[in-house]
Design a protein around this motif. Structure first.
Motif, mmCIF file in Angstrom:
data_model
loop_
_atom_site.group_PDB
_atom_site.id
_atom_site.type_symbol
_atom_site.label_atom_id
_atom_site.label_comp_id
_atom_site.label_asym_id
_atom_site.label_seq_id
_atom_site.Cartn_x
_atom_site.Cartn_y
_atom_site.Cartn_z
ATOM 1 N N THR A 1 -3.457 12.987 1.380
ATOM 2 C CA THR A 1 -3.952 12.596 0.121
ATOM 3 C C THR A 1 -5.029 11.420 -0.015
ATOM 4 O O THR A 1 -5.730 11.510 -0.754
ATOM 5 N N THR A 2 -4.384 10.422 0.668
ATOM 6 C CA THR A 2 -5.307 9.175 0.515
ATOM 7 C C THR A 2 -6.578 9.099 1.395
ATOM 8 O O THR A 2 -7.445 8.684 0.643
ATOM 9 N N GLN A 3 -6.503 9.765 2.306
ATOM 10 C CA GLN A 3 -7.837 9.892 3.166
ATOM 11 C C GLN A 3 -8.886 10.712 2.433
ATOM 12 O O GLN A 3 -10.047 10.640 2.495
ATOM 13 N N LEU A 4 -8.244 11.846 1.450
ATOM 14 C CA LEU A 4 -9.260 12.772 1.146
ATOM 15 C C LEU A 4 -9.476 12.434 -0.550
ATOM 16 O O LEU A 4 -10.140 13.037 -1.238
ATOM 17 N N SER A 5 -9.236 11.281 -0.885
ATOM 18 C CA SER A 5 -9.251 10.685 -2.367
ATOM 19 C C SER A 5 -10.855 10.509 -2.531
ATOM 20 O O SER A 5 -11.307 10.044 -1.803
ATOM 21 N N LYS A 6 -11.264 10.761 -3.694
ATOM 22 C CA LYS A 6 -12.746 10.560 -4.209
ATOM 23 C C LYS A 6 -12.865 9.978 -5.548
ATOM 24 O O LYS A 6 -11.899 9.756 -6.253
ATOM 25 N N ASP A 7 -14.097 9.564 -5.719
ATOM 26 C CA ASP A 7 -14.232 9.013 -7.057
ATOM 27 C C ASP A 7 -14.730 9.879 -8.119
ATOM 28 O O ASP A 7 -14.431 11.060 -7.816
ATOM 29 N N GLY A 8 -15.007 9.383 -9.311
ATOM 30 C CA GLY A 8 -15.339 10.399 -10.402
ATOM 31 C C GLY A 8 -16.570 11.129 -10.029
ATOM 32 O O GLY A 8 -16.777 12.221 -10.965
ATOM 33 N N GLY B 1 -13.420 7.241 1.681
ATOM 34 C CA GLY B 1 -13.350 6.591 2.912
ATOM 35 C C GLY B 1 -14.494 7.302 3.704
ATOM 36 O O GLY B 1 -15.717 7.411 2.818
ATOM 37 N N SER B 2 -14.795 7.400 5.117
ATOM 38 C CA SER B 2 -15.866 7.904 5.682
ATOM 39 C C SER B 2 -16.456 9.064 5.524
ATOM 40 O O SER B 2 -17.342 9.627 5.656
ATOM 41 N N VAL C 1 -1.600 5.963 -10.738
ATOM 42 C CA VAL C 1 -1.655 5.131 -9.607
ATOM 43 C C VAL C 1 -1.525 5.728 -8.369
ATOM 44 O O VAL C 1 -0.944 6.978 -8.086
ATOM 45 N N THR C 2 -2.541 5.652 -7.556
ATOM 46 C CA THR C 2 -2.863 6.257 -6.196
ATOM 47 C C THR C 2 -1.534 5.666 -5.085
ATOM 48 O O THR C 2 -1.195 4.747 -5.307
ATOM 49 N N ASN C 3 -1.807 6.533 -4.113
ATOM 50 C CA ASN C 3 -0.862 5.788 -2.752
ATOM 51 C C ASN C 3 -1.477 4.589 -2.231
ATOM 52 O O ASN C 3 -0.590 3.581 -2.132
ATOM 53 N N ALA C 4 -2.791 4.219 -2.347
ATOM 54 C CA ALA C 4 -3.322 3.041 -1.831
ATOM 55 C C ALA C 4 -2.936 1.991 -3.017
ATOM 56 O O ALA C 4 -2.587 0.572 -2.482
ATOM 57 N N GLU C 5 -3.097 2.256 -4.239
ATOM 58 C CA GLU C 5 -2.592 1.174 -5.156
ATOM 59 C C GLU C 5 -0.988 0.867 -5.171
ATOM 60 O O GLU C 5 -0.776 -0.397 -5.249
ATOM 61 N N ALA C 6 -0.407 1.709 -4.856
ATOM 62 C CA ALA C 6 1.403 1.608 -4.737
ATOM 63 C C ALA C 6 1.544 0.760 -3.568
ATOM 64 O O ALA C 6 2.282 -0.103 -3.490
ATOM 65 N N ILE C 7 0.920 0.966 -2.539
ATOM 66 C CA ILE C 7 1.146 0.281 -1.160
ATOM 67 C C ILE C 7 0.589 -1.128 -1.439
ATOM 68 O O ILE C 7 1.326 -2.112 -0.846
ATOM 69 N N PHE C 8 -0.419 -1.393 -2.239
ATOM 70 C CA PHE C 8 -1.077 -2.604 -2.406
ATOM 71 C C PHE C 8 -0.008 -3.560 -2.998
ATOM 72 O O PHE C 8 0.473 -4.612 -2.878
ATOM 73 N N THR C 9 0.552 -2.996 -4.177
ATOM 74 C CA THR C 9 1.543 -3.440 -4.933
ATOM 75 C C THR C 9 2.726 -3.667 -4.002
ATOM 76 O O THR C 9 3.535 -4.886 -4.217
ATOM 77 N N ALA C 10 3.310 -2.891 -3.381
ATOM 78 C CA ALA C 10 4.443 -3.266 -2.447
ATOM 79 C C ALA C 10 4.051 -4.420 -1.579
ATOM 80 O O ALA C 10 4.929 -5.192 -1.193
ATOM 81 N N MET C 11 2.830 -4.572 -0.864
ATOM 82 C CA MET C 11 2.521 -5.528 -0.053
ATOM 83 C C MET C 11 2.563 -6.853 -0.812
ATOM 84 O O MET C 11 3.222 -7.903 -0.155
#
Length: 217
Positions: A165-172, A178-179, A132-142
């Motif tokens: 950590t969230t800004q620097l996250s990458k795909d596989g 992000g940008s 679970v990523t930061n972004a996913e945890a935040i969405f669950t909380a929302m």
């Protein structure tokens, strides 16, 4: 060289999240609906209508004082205009820094105000674990906030380390979600909502809520 080279402090963001209000009292009292028992149902002709129930609690928040002062030497007063403006600015900054911490982390034990993180009735914390990523945890909380109160959050507070950590996250394949480093800077956002990045919140703790629609300072 004239002037003073000041120490720098964190950007203050918490008060800007909240709706603004004023009071001339030493406390703010309001009614909080605690129970709504909805008995509305289909009723046959001539039958008694079911009775619903509303229960309210009276809540009082005290107005708290934040204050401090600075001594000034005779030599500093030789340039009164300059030192007065500088000290006034630093004193106001000190108040704002303390207010920021109180609004978010205040314990509620006098003379401290009750900060947002210590308010009763917060939704159960979402634990980030495993994949679970930061972004996913935040969405669950929302969604937990929305499901519990039917009010959609308007923003999120994150510690700089967690936003990094969230800004620097990458795909596989190693591509930034992000940008990335070669695009123009983008305003911190998650799931379409603004993110305020501040060391005022403890690392590995995020906080999301309907700040400007369901809270007031």
């Amino acid at each position: 060289r004239p002037g003073i080279l000041p120490l720098l402090f964190k950007r203050l963001v918490i008060a800007d999240l909240l709706a603004k209000g004023t009071t001339e009292s030493n406390s703010v009292t309001y009614m909080k609906e605690t129970t709504f028992t909805n008995a509305a149902a289909a009723v046959a002709e001539g039958a008694a209508k079911p009775e619903s129930t509303l229960v309210f609690d009276q809540v009082t928040d005290l107005v708290m004082k934040i204050a401090h002062w600075l001594p000034v030497t005779d030599e500093m007063l030789e340039d009164l205009a300059q030192i007065r403006s500088y000290i006034d600015a630093r004193l106001r900054l000190g108040l704002d820094i303390s207010e920021e911490d109180q609004l978010l982390n205040g314990s509620g034990t006098a003379p401290n105000m009750t900060g947002l993180l210590n308010r009763s009735g917060l939704t159960t914390a979402t634990v980030r674990s495993g994949s679970v990523t930061n972004a996913e945890a935040i969405f669950t909380a929302m969604m937990a906030v929305f499901n519990a109160s039917f009010v959609m959050p308007t923003g999120t507070v994150m510690n700089p380390a967690n936003w990094q950590t969230t800004q620097l996250s990458k795909d596989g394949e190693g591509r930034y979600y992000g940008s990335g480093p070669f695009a123009g800077p983008q305003a911190p956002t998650l799931w379409g909502l603004p993110v305020v990045v501040t060391p005022s919140i403890v690392a590995n703790t995020g906080f999301t809520g309907a700040f400007n629609s369901a809270a007031q300072v």
